[in-house]
Scaffold this motif. Structure first.
Motif, PDB file in Angstrom:
ATOM      1  N   ALA A  48      -0.905  46.808 -38.525  1.00 23.99           N
ATOM      2  CA  ALA A  48      -2.016  47.084 -39.441  1.00 23.99           C
ATOM      3  C   ALA A  48      -2.170  48.582 -39.738  1.00 23.99           C
ATOM      4  CB  ALA A  48      -3.316  46.530 -38.856  1.00 23.99           C
ATOM      5  N   TRP A  49      -1.880  49.443 -38.756  1.00 25.46           N
ATOM      6  CA  TRP A  49      -2.054  50.879 -38.995  1.00 25.46           C
ATOM      7  C   TRP A  49      -0.963  51.432 -39.930  1.00 25.46           C
ATOM      8  CZ3 TRP A  49      -1.252  48.795 -34.127  1.00 25.46           C
ATOM      9  CH2 TRP A  49      -0.004  49.037 -33.526  1.00 25.46           C
ATOM     10  N   HIS A  50       0.094  50.661 -40.156  1.00 23.30           N
ATOM     11  CA  HIS A  50       1.072  51.066 -41.161  1.00 23.30           C
ATOM     12  C   HIS A  50       0.602  50.670 -42.568  1.00 23.30           C
ATOM     13  CE1 HIS A  50       3.797  50.598 -37.520  1.00 23.30           C
ATOM     14  NE2 HIS A  50       3.878  51.866 -37.834  1.00 23.30           N
ATOM     15  N   ALA A  51      -0.156  49.564 -42.647  1.00 26.21           N
ATOM     16  CA  ALA A  51      -0.589  49.048 -43.951  1.00 26.21           C
ATOM     17  C   ALA A  51      -1.848  49.721 -44.474  1.00 26.21           C
ATOM     18  CB  ALA A  51      -0.811  47.537 -43.869  1.00 26.21           C
ATOM     19  N   ASN A  52      -2.588  50.388 -43.595  1.00 28.90           N
ATOM     20  CA  ASN A  52      -3.827  51.031 -44.033  1.00 28.90           C
ATOM     21  C   ASN A  52      -4.102  52.292 -43.216  1.00 28.90           C
ATOM     22  OD1 ASN A  52      -6.672  51.714 -44.420  1.00 28.90           O
ATOM     23  ND2 ASN A  52      -6.798  49.745 -45.483  1.00 28.90           N
ATOM     24  N   ARG A  53      -4.310  53.384 -43.911  1.00 24.95           N
ATOM     25  CA  ARG A  53      -4.498  54.671 -43.214  1.00 24.95           C
ATOM     26  C   ARG A  53      -5.811  54.733 -42.433  1.00 24.95           C
ATOM     27  NH1 ARG A  53      -7.440  58.988 -45.669  1.00 24.95           N
ATOM     28  NH2 ARG A  53      -5.926  60.470 -44.852  1.00 24.95           N
ATOM     29  N   ASN A  54      -6.742  53.837 -42.729  1.00 25.13           N
ATOM     30  CA  ASN A  54      -8.010  53.843 -42.004  1.00 25.13           C
ATOM     31  C   ASN A  54      -7.954  53.094 -40.670  1.00 25.13           C
ATOM     32  OD1 ASN A  54      -9.114  55.281 -44.165  1.00 25.13           O
ATOM     33  ND2 ASN A  54      -9.612  53.390 -45.259  1.00 25.13           N
ATOM     34  N   VAL A  55      -6.812  52.482 -40.384  1.00 24.33           N
ATOM     35  CA  VAL A  55      -6.645  51.790 -39.096  1.00 24.33           C
ATOM     36  C   VAL A  55      -5.820  52.701 -38.190  1.00 24.33           C
ATOM     37  CG1 VAL A  55      -5.717  49.729 -37.951  1.00 24.33           C
ATOM     38  CG2 VAL A  55      -6.680  49.544 -40.255  1.00 24.33           C
ATOM     39  N   SER A  56      -6.258  52.837 -36.944  1.00 21.08           N
ATOM     40  CA  SER A  56      -5.537  53.695 -36.007  1.00 21.08           C
ATOM     41  C   SER A  56      -5.282  52.929 -34.710  1.00 21.08           C
ATOM     42  CB  SER A  56      -6.379  54.941 -35.745  1.00 21.08           C
ATOM     43  OG  SER A  56      -5.550  55.977 -35.300  1.00 21.08           O
ATOM     44  N   PRO A  57      -4.068  53.034 -34.126  1.00 18.10           N
ATOM     45  CA  PRO A  57      -3.773  52.261 -32.915  1.00 18.10           C
ATOM     46  C   PRO A  57      -4.326  52.927 -31.663  1.00 18.10           C
ATOM     47  CG  PRO A  57      -1.844  53.469 -33.571  1.00 18.10           C
ATOM     48  CD  PRO A  57      -2.901  53.775 -34.590  1.00 18.10           C
ATOM     49  N   ASN A  58      -5.625  53.057 -31.575  1.00 20.58           N
ATOM     50  CA  ASN A  58      -6.219  53.655 -30.378  1.00 20.58           C
ATOM     51  C   ASN A  58      -7.088  52.611 -29.663  1.00 20.58           C
ATOM     52  OD1 ASN A  58      -8.555  53.506 -31.916  1.00 20.58           O
ATOM     53  ND2 ASN A  58      -8.422  55.649 -32.570  1.00 20.58           N
ATOM     54  N   GLU A  59      -7.932  53.069 -28.742  1.00 20.72           N
ATOM     55  CA  GLU A  59      -8.726  52.139 -27.933  1.00 20.72           C
ATOM     56  C   GLU A  59      -9.746  51.371 -28.762  1.00 20.72           C
ATOM     57  OE1 GLU A  59      -8.784  55.407 -27.861  1.00 20.72           O
ATOM     58  OE2 GLU A  59     -10.870  56.007 -28.143  1.00 20.72           O
ATOM     59  N   LYS A  60      -9.976  51.810 -30.029  1.00 18.24           N
ATOM     60  CA  LYS A  60     -10.959  51.115 -30.866  1.00 18.24           C
ATOM     61  C   LYS A  60     -10.316  50.028 -31.729  1.00 18.24           C
ATOM     62  CE  LYS A  60     -12.908  55.513 -31.160  1.00 18.24           C
ATOM     63  NZ  LYS A  60     -12.501  56.602 -32.017  1.00 18.24           N
ATOM     64  N   LEU A  61      -9.005  49.838 -31.595  1.00 17.59           N
ATOM     65  CA  LEU A  61      -8.290  48.878 -32.440  1.00 17.59           C
ATOM     66  C   LEU A  61      -8.814  47.452 -32.216  1.00 17.59           C
ATOM     67  CD1 LEU A  61      -5.817  48.760 -34.429  1.00 17.59           C
ATOM     68  CD2 LEU A  61      -4.441  48.139 -32.441  1.00 17.59           C
ATOM     69  N   ALA A  62      -9.185  46.781 -33.344  1.00 17.41           N
ATOM     70  CA  ALA A  62      -9.700  45.408 -33.252  1.00 17.41           C
ATOM     71  C   ALA A  62      -8.555  44.445 -32.913  1.00 17.41           C
ATOM     72  CB  ALA A  62     -10.336  45.014 -34.579  1.00 17.41           C
ATOM     73  N   ASP A  63      -8.908  43.327 -32.257  1.00 15.77           N
ATOM     74  CA  ASP A  63      -7.888  42.356 -31.846  1.00 15.77           C
ATOM     75  C   ASP A  63      -7.055  41.839 -33.020  1.00 15.77           C
ATOM     76  OD1 ASP A  63      -8.203  42.483 -29.135  1.00 15.77           O
ATOM     77  OD2 ASP A  63      -9.737  40.901 -29.063  1.00 15.77           O
ATOM     78  N   ILE A  64      -7.707  41.616 -34.172  1.00 15.61           N
ATOM     79  CA  ILE A  64      -6.946  41.095 -35.312  1.00 15.61           C
ATOM     80  C   ILE A  64      -5.890  42.083 -35.806  1.00 15.61           C
ATOM     81  CG2 ILE A  64      -8.761  39.537 -36.192  1.00 15.61           C
ATOM     82  CD1 ILE A  64      -9.024  41.770 -38.497  1.00 15.61           C
ATOM     83  N   HIS A  65      -6.054  43.360 -35.443  1.00 14.38           N
ATOM     84  CA  HIS A  65      -5.088  44.364 -35.888  1.00 14.38           C
ATOM     85  C   HIS A  65      -3.951  44.594 -34.890  1.00 14.38           C
ATOM     86  CE1 HIS A  65      -8.239  46.166 -38.815  1.00 14.38           C
ATOM     87  NE2 HIS A  65      -7.478  45.268 -39.407  1.00 14.38           N
ATOM     88  N   LYS A  66      -3.960  43.825 -33.815  1.00 11.85           N
ATOM     89  CA  LYS A  66      -2.927  44.034 -32.795  1.00 11.85           C
ATOM     90  C   LYS A  66      -1.651  43.231 -33.065  1.00 11.85           C
ATOM     91  CE  LYS A  66      -6.075  45.574 -29.222  1.00 11.85           C
ATOM     92  NZ  LYS A  66      -6.919  45.203 -28.081  1.00 11.85           N
ATOM     93  N   LYS A  67      -1.740  42.263 -33.976  1.00 16.01           N
ATOM     94  CA  LYS A  67      -0.562  41.443 -34.297  1.00 16.01           C
ATOM     95  C   LYS A  67       0.279  42.114 -35.385  1.00 16.01           C
ATOM     96  CE  LYS A  67      -2.365  36.867 -33.290  1.00 16.01           C
ATOM     97  NZ  LYS A  67      -3.045  35.779 -33.969  1.00 16.01           N
TER      98      LYS A  67
END
Ligand SMILES: [Zn+2]
Length: 271
Positions: free
Chosen positions: A189-208
């Motif tokens: 998800a963080w590749h598809a949208n610059r507002n998503v970041s793979p840090n501790e705040k990452l939502a579960d739906i964005h982990k796939k």
């Protein structure tokens, strides 16, 4: 006495990252400042500190006659310079240990390190030499992929993705973010949208994963797994979920039409 401050934390963070990635201390070289070891340590780490890889002052380079065999090849800064960590970390190491070593305000923040580490992971390539001791290396952004550890030159066609993102309607700006593709590489998800970041705040739906690349029948393809609005802008076609799109030079792919959504411009590198 030095009390802990944000600037000293930033210095300590830079030292930790350097040591973790390169198995050596950025300030411990051959230079001796005092015959008293305690006094020498204070000067080496403090007012006389000098980066062992300083580009113009080589006086603190590690003396390879003094290092244990177990410390090689990492103690050899000529063989494995800090630049093997890739272009994003290179700039931060220079700010931490060259420009900012005695000027704390120039040191990178924790957030800058996090962003650079995330982007560096996307520059990693598997080395094509099966006997390579490191197996993976960070591409140096020069369009001539070479493993810095064993010297093997990449052979074949290698897609490089240049990421842009939407800032308002139809206004795409470069993100200074590149992805080196390899077979079976996943995008998230963080590749598809610059507002998503793979840090501790990452939502579960964005982990796939959102999809993956594969070298299939002599072609590079991307398989879309979850992106509802993916589009091949070059061919003006939708790329539905569970379908694949061929990756060719100059191809433009829209991963998401949301705010911050990424547009990918493909560049083919011939090794
Ligand atoms: Zn190699």
């Amino acid at each position: 006495k030095n009390l802990p401050r944000i600037e000293t934390d930033r210095h300590a963070l830079a030292v930790l990252i350097y040591m973790y990635l390169l198995y050596r201390h950025p300030l411990r070289g051959r230079k001796v400042h005092d015959v008293d070891p305690q006094r020498d340590e204070i000067l080496t780490m403090g007012e006389k500190a000098l980066f062992i890889e300083h580009p113009t002052d080589a006086s603190n380079r590690p003396n390879l006659n003094d290092v244990k065999p177990s410390e090689l090849p990492w103690a050899d800064v000529e063989k494995i310079p800090y630049t093997v960590c890739g272009p994003y970390l290179k700039i931060l190491f220079e700010r931490a240990f060259i420009e900012g070593l005695h000027e704390p305000a120039k040191r990178p923040t924790a957030d800058e390190w996090e962003q650079a580490l995330i982007k560096t992971v996307d520059l990693m390539q598997p080395c094509q030499n099966p006997k390579c001791e490191q197996k993976w290396f960070v591409f140096d952004n020069t369009l001539k992929p070479v493993c810095p550890f064993c010297g093997t030159v990449y052979k074949g066609q290698l897609p490089v993705l240049n990421l842009y993102s939407a800032r308002g309607k139809d206004n795409y700006l470069p993100d200074n973010y590149r992805i080196m593709v390899y077979s079976n590489q996943y995008l998230y998800a963080w590749h598809a949208n610059r507002n998503v970041s793979p840090n501790e705040k990452l939502a579960d739906i964005h982990k796939k994963p959102i999809g993956y690349f594969v070298f299939h029948q002599n072609k590079w393809v991307f398989v879309n797994q979850t992106l509802p609005k993916m589009k091949d802008l070059t061919e003006d076609k939708d790329v539905p979920i569970n379908s694949m799109v061929e990756i060719t030079d100059g191809k433009k792919l829209l991963l998401s039409d949301e705010d911050g959504g990424r547009l990918v411009l493909v560049q083919m590198v011939n090794g």
